[in-house]
Design a protein around this motif. Structure first.
Motif, PDB file in Angstrom:
ATOM      1  N   GLU A  34     -63.713 -43.805  53.620  1.00 39.54           N
ATOM      2  CA  GLU A  34     -62.939 -42.667  54.140  1.00 39.54           C
ATOM      3  C   GLU A  34     -62.609 -41.775  52.948  1.00 39.54           C
ATOM      4  OE1 GLU A  34     -61.783 -40.499  56.494  1.00 39.54           O
ATOM      5  OE2 GLU A  34     -62.251 -42.331  57.529  1.00 39.54           O
ATOM      6  N   LEU A  35     -62.512 -40.615  53.115  1.00 38.65           N
ATOM      7  CA  LEU A  35     -62.003 -39.621  52.246  1.00 38.65           C
ATOM      8  C   LEU A  35     -60.444 -39.847  52.273  1.00 38.65           C
ATOM      9  CD1 LEU A  35     -63.682 -36.444  53.338  1.00 38.65           C
ATOM     10  CD2 LEU A  35     -64.249 -37.804  51.346  1.00 38.65           C
ATOM     11  N   PRO A  36     -59.935 -39.866  50.778  1.00 41.01           N
ATOM     12  CA  PRO A  36     -58.726 -39.929  50.545  1.00 41.01           C
ATOM     13  C   PRO A  36     -57.799 -38.808  50.967  1.00 41.01           C
ATOM     14  CG  PRO A  36     -59.756 -39.474  48.534  1.00 41.01           C
ATOM     15  CD  PRO A  36     -60.946 -39.897  49.541  1.00 41.01           C
ATOM     16  N   ALA A  37     -56.442 -39.024  51.459  1.00 41.60           N
ATOM     17  CA  ALA A  37     -55.804 -37.814  52.012  1.00 41.60           C
ATOM     18  C   ALA A  37     -55.742 -36.654  51.377  1.00 41.60           C
ATOM     19  CB  ALA A  37     -54.424 -38.433  52.244  1.00 41.60           C
ATOM     20  N   ALA A  38     -55.732 -36.758  49.693  1.00 39.73           N
ATOM     21  CA  ALA A  38     -55.640 -35.621  48.917  1.00 39.73           C
ATOM     22  C   ALA A  38     -56.971 -34.748  49.185  1.00 39.73           C
ATOM     23  CB  ALA A  38     -55.619 -36.082  47.563  1.00 39.73           C
ATOM     24  N   ALA A  39     -58.241 -35.517  49.296  1.00 40.35           N
ATOM     25  CA  ALA A  39     -59.416 -34.857  49.221  1.00 40.35           C
ATOM     26  C   ALA A  39     -59.498 -34.093  50.774  1.00 40.35           C
ATOM     27  CB  ALA A  39     -60.544 -35.863  49.071  1.00 40.35           C
ATOM     28  N   ARG A  40     -59.057 -34.794  51.709  1.00 38.77           N
ATOM     29  CA  ARG A  40     -59.031 -34.264  53.226  1.00 38.77           C
ATOM     30  C   ARG A  40     -58.102 -33.071  53.388  1.00 38.77           C
ATOM     31  NH1 ARG A  40     -57.753 -39.478  56.686  1.00 38.77           N
ATOM     32  NH2 ARG A  40     -57.343 -38.048  58.264  1.00 38.77           N
ATOM     33  N   ASP A  41     -57.144 -32.987  52.630  1.00 40.35           N
ATOM     34  CA  ASP A  41     -56.228 -31.693  52.568  1.00 40.35           C
ATOM     35  C   ASP A  41     -56.666 -30.579  51.792  1.00 40.35           C
ATOM     36  OD1 ASP A  41     -53.470 -30.924  53.460  1.00 40.35           O
ATOM     37  OD2 ASP A  41     -53.388 -30.612  51.162  1.00 40.35           O
ATOM     38  N   ARG A  42     -57.810 -30.921  51.207  1.00 40.39           N
ATOM     39  CA  ARG A  42     -58.246 -29.767  50.261  1.00 40.39           C
ATOM     40  C   ARG A  42     -59.313 -28.918  51.293  1.00 40.39           C
ATOM     41  NH1 ARG A  42     -54.995 -27.838  46.493  1.00 40.39           N
ATOM     42  NH2 ARG A  42     -54.103 -29.433  44.991  1.00 40.39           N
ATOM     43  N   PHE A  43     -59.778 -29.566  52.236  1.00 40.32           N
ATOM     44  CA  PHE A  43     -60.872 -28.924  52.999  1.00 40.32           C
ATOM     45  C   PHE A  43     -59.860 -27.938  54.050  1.00 40.32           C
ATOM     46  CE2 PHE A  43     -63.641 -32.180  52.045  1.00 40.32           C
ATOM     47  CZ  PHE A  43     -64.665 -31.512  51.740  1.00 40.32           C
ATOM     48  N   MET A  44     -60.222 -26.762  54.024  1.00 43.01           N
ATOM     49  CA  MET A  44     -59.571 -25.709  54.801  1.00 43.01           C
ATOM     50  C   MET A  44     -59.712 -26.322  56.336  1.00 43.01           C
ATOM     51  SD  MET A  44     -58.030 -22.952  55.744  1.00 43.01           S
ATOM     52  CE  MET A  44     -57.963 -21.764  54.350  1.00 43.01           C
ATOM     53  N   MET A  45     -60.835 -26.586  56.758  1.00 45.00           N
ATOM     54  CA  MET A  45     -61.070 -27.065  58.059  1.00 45.00           C
ATOM     55  C   MET A  45     -62.040 -28.326  58.137  1.00 45.00           C
ATOM     56  SD  MET A  45     -61.659 -23.775  60.564  1.00 45.00           S
ATOM     57  CE  MET A  45     -60.477 -22.221  60.456  1.00 45.00           C
ATOM     58  N   GLU A  46     -61.704 -29.188  59.170  1.00 50.37           N
ATOM     59  CA  GLU A  46     -62.666 -30.176  59.737  1.00 50.37           C
ATOM     60  C   GLU A  46     -63.197 -29.847  60.939  1.00 50.37           C
ATOM     61  OE1 GLU A  46     -63.684 -34.973  59.886  1.00 50.37           O
ATOM     62  OE2 GLU A  46     -61.722 -34.328  59.648  1.00 50.37           O
ATOM     63  N   ILE A  47     -64.477 -29.203  60.982  1.00 45.48           N
ATOM     64  CA  ILE A  47     -65.058 -28.808  62.250  1.00 45.48           C
ATOM     65  C   ILE A  47     -66.027 -29.870  62.953  1.00 45.48           C
ATOM     66  CG2 ILE A  47     -66.406 -27.029  63.153  1.00 45.48           C
ATOM     67  CD1 ILE A  47     -65.244 -25.362  60.605  1.00 45.48           C
ATOM     68  N   PRO A  48     -65.674 -30.161  64.272  1.00 49.98           N
ATOM     69  CA  PRO A  48     -66.580 -31.027  64.833  1.00 49.98           C
ATOM     70  C   PRO A  48     -68.042 -30.216  65.210  1.00 49.98           C
ATOM     71  CG  PRO A  48     -64.977 -30.200  66.284  1.00 49.98           C
ATOM     72  CD  PRO A  48     -64.683 -29.777  65.225  1.00 49.98           C
ATOM     73  N   VAL A  49     -68.960 -30.945  65.170  1.00 47.53           N
ATOM     74  CA  VAL A  49     -70.473 -30.535  65.512  1.00 47.53           C
ATOM     75  C   VAL A  49     -70.960 -31.252  66.422  1.00 47.53           C
ATOM     76  CG1 VAL A  49     -72.501 -29.679  64.824  1.00 47.53           C
ATOM     77  CG2 VAL A  49     -70.595 -29.250  63.236  1.00 47.53           C
ATOM     78  N   ASP A  50     -71.045 -31.312  67.770  1.00 52.53           N
ATOM     79  CA  ASP A  50     -71.576 -32.103  68.749  1.00 52.53           C
ATOM     80  C   ASP A  50     -72.915 -31.476  69.154  1.00 52.53           C
ATOM     81  OD1 ASP A  50     -69.384 -34.135  68.595  1.00 52.53           O
ATOM     82  OD2 ASP A  50     -68.251 -32.491  69.792  1.00 52.53           O
ATOM     83  N   ALA A  51     -73.614 -32.188  69.926  1.00 49.99           N
ATOM     84  CA  ALA A  51     -74.950 -31.675  70.555  1.00 49.99           C
ATOM     85  C   ALA A  51     -74.379 -30.752  71.590  1.00 49.99           C
ATOM     86  CB  ALA A  51     -75.595 -32.856  71.324  1.00 49.99           C
ATOM     87  N   PRO A  52     -75.236 -29.608  71.634  1.00 46.24           N
ATOM     88  CA  PRO A  52     -74.851 -28.546  72.700  1.00 46.24           C
ATOM     89  C   PRO A  52     -74.365 -28.990  73.845  1.00 46.24           C
ATOM     90  CG  PRO A  52     -76.809 -27.837  71.229  1.00 46.24           C
ATOM     91  CD  PRO A  52     -76.521 -29.372  70.879  1.00 46.24           C
TER      92      PRO A  52
END
Length: 339
Positions: free
Chosen positions: A164-182
């Motif tokens: 699992e990504l640590p909290a500090a690393a997750r916070d550095r991403f502007m967004m976490e964007i879901p990509v699902d099948a169309p």
């Protein structure tokens, strides 16, 4: 010396159109990635295996142009593997060459980390500095990357040999964007039967390189944050939404299946609120406005805030259902200001 091209809204919309023509069924993910790029933010994609996360990020990287580097996340990856590679040359002598982060020089535009959750925490620690400061120390000196944006993806299916990504690393991403099948059955049929989508390299090559020149992004990003404004009512709305997610019990949120007082362990930080405001301003500008509206905030709220919301240990295994429910409850509870 080549003059840096000024990027305008038509350029962004043209790049968006080109990306949608090669990566079908991902219009919302493409729009959100472009918002992140125009905020100079790092991007994390999450989805099941085979939904096109890597293809999408490679296509966006091509649209930006500029030096590009990539590394594959593996359980045996070491932090040093990002900085240098050691091998024996043809003469039998050991040699040390720059690794992927350093191989393209200081103009490195995109660093793509494939399956980031397969890498160990030590690697994440080095990546954190690269993301936060856009610098690393190697070969006895500091290397700066002023144009750098980190693109990463992770699949949410496999749990073996993942971290699992640590909290500090997750916070550095502007967004976490879901990509699902169309969702569109026609798009899924096209992906299965149209041979155009079977050759990923040829497909990505259809995107013209440098549609959004990487070296023009910093100037545009600064301009957007200065010229797109938010009313006092909009500011209060953003603050109330963030406070509701931070303390759902105090906000009186009703979330089915869990006591809201036992849901959130860590809420939205000031940096998270800054990211939300920056993203909302860009979202408004892409729509052709110079003022942020509530719908701009709501459009980017979950991708910006969800991965920055840290749940209690008891709630964490149900994150994929509880966090969206928390966001919906906040939207229902906080009144939308008049525009």
């Amino acid at each position: 010396m080549t003059e840096t091209k000024t990027i305008g809204r038509d350029d962004v919309l043209g790049a968006e159109k080109a990306l949608n023509e090669v990566v079908i069924g991902q219009a919302e993910a493409i729009r959100l990635i472009l918002v992140s790029v125009l905020c100079r933010g790092h991007v994390l994609l999450a989805g099941d295996v085979g939904t096109g996360k890597t293809t999408l990020l490679r296509a966006v990287a091509r649209a930006l142009g500029g030096p590009y580097a990539r590394i594959e996340g593996t359980v045996d990856l070491l932090p040093s593997d990002l900085l240098y590679s050691a091998h024996i040359d043809e003469d039998g002598r050991p040699r040390i060459e720059p690794g992927p982060v350093l191989s393209q020089g200081t103009d490195l535009s995109i660093f793509f980390f494939n399956e980031i959750n397969r890498a160990r925490p030590q690697v994440h620690a080095l990546l954190l500095r690269l993301m936060a400061e856009r610098t690393v120390t190697a070969f006895r000196r500091e290397h700066a990357f002023p144009h750098l944006q980190v693109f990463a993806d992770r699949n949410r299916i496999e749990r073996d040999e993942t971290f699992e990504l640590p909290a500090a690393a997750r916070d550095r991403f502007m967004m976490e964007i879901p990509v699902d099948a169309p969702a569109d059955p026609v798009a899924r049929m096209d992906l299965a039967f149209d041979r155009r989508y079977h050759d990923t390299d040829s497909l990505i090559a259809e995107v013209k390189t440098g549609l959004l020149p990487y070296d023009g992004l910093p100037a545009l990003a600064g301009t957007l944050q200065e010229e797109v404004h938010a009313s006092d009512a909009l500011r209060r709305y953003v603050f109330a939404l963030c406070e509701a997610v931070r303390d759902p019990a105090a906000a009186g949120l009703d979330i089915e299946g869990i006591d809201p007082a036992r849901l959130v362990r860590g809420g939205i930080s000031p940096r998270g609120m800054q990211a939300l405001v920056r993203a909302a301003r860009v979202a408004a500008w892409i729509e052709g406005r110079d003022a942020v509206l509530p719908q701009d905030v709501r459009r980017v709220f979950q991708p910006v805030i969800a991965h920055r919301t840290f749940l209690t240990p008891a709630a964490e295994p149900r994150r994929e259902t509880l966090v969206p429910a928390l966001m919906r409850a906040a939207f229902e509870a906080v009144p939308v200001p008049a525009t």
